[in-house]
Scaffold this active site. Structure first.
Site: not given
Length: 377
Positions: A62, A299
């Protein structure tokens, strides 16, 4: 919950290496209208900052925060590489899940994916399947068996009770509220005397009204005697499949070793750990608790930083989110650490067992206080 269609899945993909794989993923995100063309640069930059490899053959490439303005809409593109892609030293990715998300939408998406992918058997099926629909179904969790319900919310300590009937009613009601049993189970459990396993530990169950597998524990604030027998803890199980047997096996091992007192002294997270995993004697285990201050919790990036610190030590280290399910996770597995769903302000308990346990906990605390690569909060 995010949605995924078979059109977002690309089976049998081939790439010469990680960079080519990321270009394939980025091109698919662009084609799907999720990102602008320059997003690929952010994806490549992210890999330079920290690897997006989760474990179990799964990578989640990402972009960086600097390329969020190139995200047009949240979405994912899934590429399966049956031959495997070298994603880092000793890391081979068979499935790459490209993520495009504005703001923090990716955190909920990531937690769902890691929850599904924490099952090793599911990860293996993802790498081998030749059906886009099956892969989609696996990622969405549609093929998972009903999850065994047993976490800290189902453990009550310091209960004001002086009778087995009270403990039976509390446990049965808790299971019914969780949707694991029906009224028939409750009625049967309350009217039947539990089984005395010894050392103050009792067990109750029923062959009636089991809707899902679950377990619950009640421990009175003060142990008491009923009909001449000591009562210090009641475990109640609902049995819809074989999953509760693992809890009963751990309990049996503790009783055979005359170690039931460990259950009677532990907090809720400790009781859960003792009944769901191997837990070393307290005399050889060190523990510490730290608060996560990262704005977006654990995360992928800070999670990776934490796991890297843990991996630098030889001790066996587990991580428990005391504000989550309370279930301990292997600190060396990024997938399992991220799946804990740690948010800002959550309290984590680290237990370390080994010759460098003290140094490990000190280093973990320092890394958390320094922001796990994102700066001190």
């Amino acid at each position: 919950m995010f949605q995924l269609s078979p059109q977002d899945i690309h089976l049998g993909a081939v790439a010469d290496g990680k960079q080519e794989a990321i270009h394939l993923v980025a091109a698919a995100l662009t084609e799907a209208g999720c990102v602008s063309a320059g997003y690929v640069d952010g994806m490549l930059q992210r890999e330079l900052q920290t690897s997006t490899y989760l474990g179990n053959g799964i990578a989640i490439p990402h972009g960086t925060t600097d390329t969020r303005d190139l995200v047009l809409k949240t979405g994912v593109q899934v590429f399966q590489f049956p031959q495997g892609i070298a994603w880092g030293e000793g890391q081979t990715a068979y499935v790459a899940i490209g993520i495009a998300a504005r703001s923090d939408e990716h955190l909920a998406l990531l937690r769902q994916l890691t929850h599904v992918l924490s099952d090793d058997s599911v990860a293996e099926r993802l790498a081998q399947t030749t059906s886009a629909e099956e892969l989609r179904s696996l990622l969405m969790g549609e093929q998972q068996s009903a999850e065994f319900q047993f976490d800290v919310s189902l453990i009550a300590l310091d209960v004001a009770a002086d009778s087995l009937m009270t403990l039976q009613a509390l446990n049965a009601g808790r299971l019914q509220k969780a949707g694991a049993v029906n009224a028939q189970f409750v009625s049967d459990v309350i009217t039947r005397r539990p089984l005395n396993l010894g050392q103050g530990i009792w067990l109750s169950d029923s062959v009636e009204g089991n809707l899902a597998s679950a377990a619950t524990v009640s421990r009175p604030a003060q142990a008491f005697v009923e009909d001449g027998e000591p009562v210090a803890l009641l475990l109640t199980v609902s049995v819809a499949d074989a999953q509760p047997l693992a809890v009963l096996n751990y309990l049996s091992d503790l009783l055979l070793a005359n170690k039931a007192e460990r259950l009677l002294k532990a907090d809720a997270a400790g009781v859960l750990a003792l009944l769901t995993s191997e837990v070393a004697e307290e005399s050889s285990v060190l523990s510490a608790e730290f608060v996560i201050r990262n704005e977006h919790g654990l995360h992928a990036r800070p999670g990776t930083a934490l796991v890297n610190v843990i991996k630098s030590f030889n001790s066996d280290i587990t991580v428990t989110n005391l504000d989550g399910s309370g279930k301990p996770a292997n600190g060396r597995s990024l997938m399992k650490v991220v799946a804990l769903g740690v948010k800002k302000g959550h309290h984590l308990r680290f237990t370390a067992n080994g010759e460098d346990a003290e140094a490990a906990l000190k280093a973990i605390g320092e890394a958390i206080n320094e922001g796990l690569g994102e700066g001190a909060a």
